[in-house]
Design an enzyme around this catalytic site. Structure first.
Site, PDB file in Angstrom:
ATOM      1  CB  CYS A 103      -0.935  -0.029   1.208  1.00  0.00           C
ATOM      2  SG  CYS A 103      -1.851   1.492   1.403  1.00  0.00           S
ATOM      3  CB  CYS A 123      -3.229   2.625  -1.610  1.00  0.00           C
ATOM      4  SG  CYS A 123      -3.375   0.974  -0.950  1.00  0.00           S
ATOM      5  CE  LYS A 138      -4.787   3.673  -6.415  1.00  0.00           C
ATOM      6  NZ  LYS A 138      -5.734   2.654  -5.942  1.00  0.00           N
ATOM      7  CE1 TYR A 147      -6.915  -1.327  -6.727  1.00  0.00           C
ATOM      8  CE2 TYR A 147      -7.795  -3.540  -6.858  1.00  0.00           C
ATOM      9  CZ  TYR A 147      -6.927  -2.637  -6.296  1.00  0.00           C
ATOM     10  OH  TYR A 147      -6.063  -3.025  -5.299  1.00  0.00           O
ATOM     11  CD  GLU A 154      -7.164   2.480  -9.075  1.00  0.00           C
ATOM     12  OE1 GLU A 154      -8.014   2.684  -8.203  1.00  0.00           O
ATOM     13  OE2 GLU A 154      -6.080   1.904  -8.820  1.00  0.00           O
ATOM     14  CG  HIS A 184     -28.946  23.512  -4.236  1.00  0.00           C
ATOM     15  ND1 HIS A 184     -28.999  22.659  -5.314  1.00  0.00           N
ATOM     16  CD2 HIS A 184     -29.062  24.764  -4.732  1.00  0.00           C
ATOM     17  CE1 HIS A 184     -29.154  23.374  -6.415  1.00  0.00           C
ATOM     18  NE2 HIS A 184     -29.191  24.644  -6.089  1.00  0.00           N
ATOM     19  CD  GLU A 205     -28.602  19.454  -4.908  1.00  0.00           C
ATOM     20  OE1 GLU A 205     -29.623  19.848  -4.338  1.00  0.00           O
ATOM     21  OE2 GLU A 205     -27.841  20.224  -5.544  1.00  0.00           O
TER      22      GLU A 205
HETATM   23  P1  FAD Z   1       1.277  -6.031   1.886  1.00  0.00           P
HETATM   24  O1  FAD Z   1       0.963  -4.614   2.155  1.00  0.00           O
HETATM   25  O2  FAD Z   1       1.433  -6.463   0.484  1.00  0.00           O
HETATM   26  O3  FAD Z   1       2.579  -6.377   2.714  1.00  0.00           O
HETATM   27  C1  FAD Z   1       3.225  -7.604   2.622  1.00  0.00           C
HETATM   28  C2  FAD Z   1       4.691  -7.381   2.921  1.00  0.00           C
HETATM   29  O4  FAD Z   1       5.317  -8.641   3.130  1.00  0.00           O
HETATM   30  C3  FAD Z   1       5.437  -6.726   1.768  1.00  0.00           C
HETATM   31  O5  FAD Z   1       6.124  -5.588   2.240  1.00  0.00           O
HETATM   32  C4  FAD Z   1       6.423  -7.806   1.299  1.00  0.00           C
HETATM   33  O6  FAD Z   1       7.650  -7.267   0.853  1.00  0.00           O
HETATM   34  C5  FAD Z   1       6.609  -8.608   2.577  1.00  0.00           C
HETATM   35  N1  FAD Z   1       7.005  -9.994   2.357  1.00  0.00           N
HETATM   36  C6  FAD Z   1       6.449 -10.908   1.504  1.00  0.00           C
HETATM   37  N2  FAD Z   1       7.025 -12.117   1.666  1.00  0.00           N
HETATM   38  C7  FAD Z   1       7.970 -11.961   2.639  1.00  0.00           C
HETATM   39  C8  FAD Z   1       8.871 -12.846   3.254  1.00  0.00           C
HETATM   40  N3  FAD Z   1       8.927 -14.146   2.934  1.00  0.00           N
HETATM   41  N4  FAD Z   1       9.700 -12.368   4.216  1.00  0.00           N
HETATM   42  C9  FAD Z   1       9.659 -11.064   4.590  1.00  0.00           C
HETATM   43  N5  FAD Z   1       8.808 -10.173   4.029  1.00  0.00           N
HETATM   44  C10 FAD Z   1       7.960 -10.625   3.079  1.00  0.00           C
HETATM   45  N6  FAD Z   1      -5.978  -1.182  -1.522  1.00  0.00           N
HETATM   46  C11 FAD Z   1      -6.847  -0.225  -1.104  1.00  0.00           C
HETATM   47  O7  FAD Z   1      -7.504  -0.386  -0.073  1.00  0.00           O
HETATM   48  N7  FAD Z   1      -7.003   0.932  -1.846  1.00  0.00           N
HETATM   49  C12 FAD Z   1      -6.301   1.172  -2.969  1.00  0.00           C
HETATM   50  O8  FAD Z   1      -6.451   2.216  -3.605  1.00  0.00           O
HETATM   51  C13 FAD Z   1      -5.358   0.192  -3.393  1.00  0.00           C
HETATM   52  N8  FAD Z   1      -4.592   0.413  -4.488  1.00  0.00           N
HETATM   53  C14 FAD Z   1      -3.661  -0.522  -4.858  1.00  0.00           C
HETATM   54  C15 FAD Z   1      -2.882  -0.264  -5.975  1.00  0.00           C
HETATM   55  C16 FAD Z   1      -1.937  -1.177  -6.390  1.00  0.00           C
HETATM   56  C17 FAD Z   1      -1.089  -0.879  -7.600  1.00  0.00           C
HETATM   57  C18 FAD Z   1      -1.766  -2.392  -5.656  1.00  0.00           C
HETATM   58  C19 FAD Z   1      -0.752  -3.401  -6.090  1.00  0.00           C
HETATM   59  C20 FAD Z   1      -2.543  -2.661  -4.538  1.00  0.00           C
HETATM   60  C21 FAD Z   1      -3.498  -1.726  -4.122  1.00  0.00           C
HETATM   61  N9  FAD Z   1      -4.315  -1.940  -3.011  1.00  0.00           N
HETATM   62  C22 FAD Z   1      -5.230  -0.991  -2.622  1.00  0.00           C
HETATM   63  C23 FAD Z   1      -4.254  -3.202  -2.249  1.00  0.00           C
HETATM   64  C24 FAD Z   1      -3.431  -3.042  -0.985  1.00  0.00           C
HETATM   65  O9  FAD Z   1      -2.150  -2.548  -1.299  1.00  0.00           O
HETATM   66  C25 FAD Z   1      -3.335  -4.370  -0.253  1.00  0.00           C
HETATM   67  O10 FAD Z   1      -4.624  -4.891  -0.030  1.00  0.00           O
HETATM   68  C26 FAD Z   1      -2.621  -4.240   1.083  1.00  0.00           C
HETATM   69  O11 FAD Z   1      -1.337  -3.698   0.929  1.00  0.00           O
HETATM   70  C27 FAD Z   1      -2.545  -5.612   1.760  1.00  0.00           C
HETATM   71  O12 FAD Z   1      -1.811  -5.529   2.938  1.00  0.00           O
HETATM   72  P2  FAD Z   1      -1.038  -6.794   3.492  1.00  0.00           P
HETATM   73  O13 FAD Z   1      -0.543  -6.416   4.849  1.00  0.00           O
HETATM   74  O14 FAD Z   1      -1.871  -7.997   3.362  1.00  0.00           O
HETATM   75  O15 FAD Z   1       0.191  -7.026   2.511  1.00  0.00           O
END
Ligand code: FAD
Length: 459
Positions: free
Chosen positions: A45, A50, A53, A182, A186, A441, A446
């Site tokens: 994110c 997010c 983006k 999405y 986007e 308004h 509205e």
């Molecule tokens: P993540 O935030 O993906 O975090 C996982 C972390 O684990 C990463 O930093 C990764 O490097 C780390 N990792 C993975 N494997 C290992 C490992 N073996 N050892 C150590 N570290 C590891 N959501 C919204 O709500 N609104 C939006 O507008 C939106 N826009 C998005 C736009 C894009 C381009 C993308 C790709 C996603 C978007 N999302 C959006 C989705 C959102 O980013 C995810 O739902 C959210 O980040 C999920 O959080 P998480 O904690 O599950 O995983």
């Protein structure tokens, strides 16, 4: 001092939205917490989702704003855009947020390990970079997801994914995007707004197919109005290098497209590959997602999973809430599980989408008789600007209870409107209560409280 046979009470793999929230809360409740992150603290994110983006969406909206300002008397001659400035400023902001996330984790008392981590057994994590093991009473898998690419397509490696798109050397001239979700939509709008030619190639019939069909249709029309080429029922069959930055994309329809950027936005997969989960006895689903119960516990008692890696609802606020519920339940004696009903969602297209609750299709299946209210108008701002962009609003009402069970908007401000509406819709507001609410308004919003006539689609 508490005596325990483990190095940590909780070891979290992945410092993204969910992992950071769970780890901070758990540490604040006195748990000894370790967190491993293989890329950058903040996760998808903050680092490559997010946040960057949305900054790029803001940048691209100016592309239209200069043009539209003319109708209001402004002269904006010789405007120009510098990609490198945008990327540098965006990176500075991401670095700032990354720093805040690191500080917050440390201040809560968690240890951060900048390393990939894999599960060795139900209580042991192997830190790959440091080549050592740490033990924990519980392990939390919060590794998120990663972009999926169709590797059966020859030349697939010539395309980028959302991981790379935030760091392109220069603004592309012609972008071909695969996907209709999405992220695809986007980025089509982002690149178009910044001045590129954009073609969106989608294998299905309707883009944004997880949304109400009126949203799909409206956004499709708006993309066309912006000058984005939308090719449906087509997939990439081959990508060839064509000299310099150029690529040639062959489609299943026989069409051939030239591009200097090919972008795969065809979905994401839970990041469980090589994580040692199946070997430790953790059940995975067909997409590789960790299967969990309502308290985010996996099939192994000491291993939990939250966020995108569980492939439930893949959004940041959901990952955060799942992380918080896990920490409350496990470390604060306050059992909680995530409530998945009426989660609002947005698409930051131009104009953007906001949506909460059931689509018309799903509502008919769930409730039987539903009443639909729909309006589609050119917002006041676009009268002088000359923009032909329209706003669509649709309310879905369960006829038996009069409860508003779905609300879908395409138009300027839609995500902001939907966040507020989601409070009312989740609380069970009725259409009568919408009608009793006084309009504000002049606003576009509205219209939400002035829709009186039931909509009957022209079939
Ligand atoms: P993540 O935030 O993906 O975090 C996982 C972390 O684990 C990463 O930093 C990764 O490097 C780390 N990792 C993975 N494997 C290992 C490992 N073996 N050892 C150590 N570290 C590891 N959501 C919204 O709500 N609104 C939006 O507008 C939106 N826009 C998005 C736009 C894009 C381009 C993308 C790709 C996603 C978007 N999302 C959006 C989705 C959102 O980013 C995810 O739902 C959210 O980040 C999920 O959080 P998480 O904690 O599950 O995983």
């Amino acid at each position: 001092m508490r005596m325990t046979k483990y190095d940590y009470d909780l070891f979290t793999i992945g410092a993204g939205s969910g992992g950071v929230r769970a780890s901070r809360l758990a540490a604040s409740y006195g748990a000894r917490v370790g967190v491993a992150e293989e890329y950058r603290v903040g996760g998808t994110c903050v680092i490559r989702g997010c946040v960057p983006k949305k900054l790029m969406v803001y940048a691209s909206e100016f592309g239209h704003a200069f043009e539209e300002a003319k109708g209001y008397g402004w002269t904006a001659e010789n405007v120009s855009f510098d990609w490198k400035t945008l990327i540098a400023n965006k990176d500075e902001e991401i670095d700032r947020l990354n720093g805040i996330y690191i500080r917050n984790l440390k201040n809560a008392g968690a240890d951060i390990f900048e390393s990939r981590a894999v599960v060795k057994d139900p209580h042991t994590v192997h830190l790959v970079k440091e080549n050592r093991d740490v033990t924990a009473e519980r392990i939390l898998i919060a590794t998120g997801g990663a972009p999926w690419v169709d590797e059966s397509v020859p030349g697939h490696e010539l395309g980028v994914t959302s991981n790379e798109v935030f760091h392109l050397e220069k603004l592309p001239r012609h972008v071909v995007i695969a996907g209709g979700g999405y992220i695809a939509v986007e980025f089509a709008c982002i690149f178009k707004g910044l001045g590129a030619e954009v073609t969106l190639v989608y294998r299905g019939e309707d883009i944004l197919r997880y949304f109400d069909r009126c949203i799909s249709v409206q956004v499709h029309d708006e993309l066309k109005r912006l000058g984005i080429h939308v090719l449906t029922q087509a997939v990439f069959t081959k990508i060839e290098a064509a000299g310099g930055d150029e690529k040639r994309v062959h489609l299943s329809t026989g069409t051939v497209l030239d591009a200097d950027l090919v972008f795969w936005a065809v979905g994401r997969k839970p990041s469980t590959q090589g994580l040692g989960l199946a070997e430790a006895g953790v059940k995975l689903g067909k997409n590789g997602e960790v299967i969990v119960d309502e308290f985010s516990k996996s099939s192994v008692d000491s291993i939990y999973a939250i966020g995108d890696v569980t492939d439930r609802v893949n959004l940041t606020p959901v990952a955060i809430r799942e992380g918080a519920a896990f920490a409350e339940t496990t470390y604060n004696n306050n059992p909680q599980s995530m409530d998945y009903a009426f989660i609002p969602a947005a698409v930051f297209s131009q104009p953007p989408v906001g949506s909460v609750g059931y689509s018309e299709y799903d509502a008919r299946k769930k409730f039987g008789a539903v009443d639909i209210y729909k309006t589609d108008f050119r917002p006041m701002k676009n009268t002088l600007s000359g923009s032909q962009q329209r706003t669509m609003m649709k309310l879905i009402v369960d006829a038996a209870s009069d409860r508003v069970v779905g609300c879908h908007i395409v138009g300027e401000g839609a995500p902001e409107m939907i966040q507020c509406l989601a409070i009312a819709v989740k609380a069970g507001v009725t259409k009568k209560q919408f009608d009793e609410t006084c309009a504000l308004h002049p606003t576009a919003a509205e219209e939400l409280v002035t829709m009186k006539t039931k909509w009957v689609p022209n079939l």
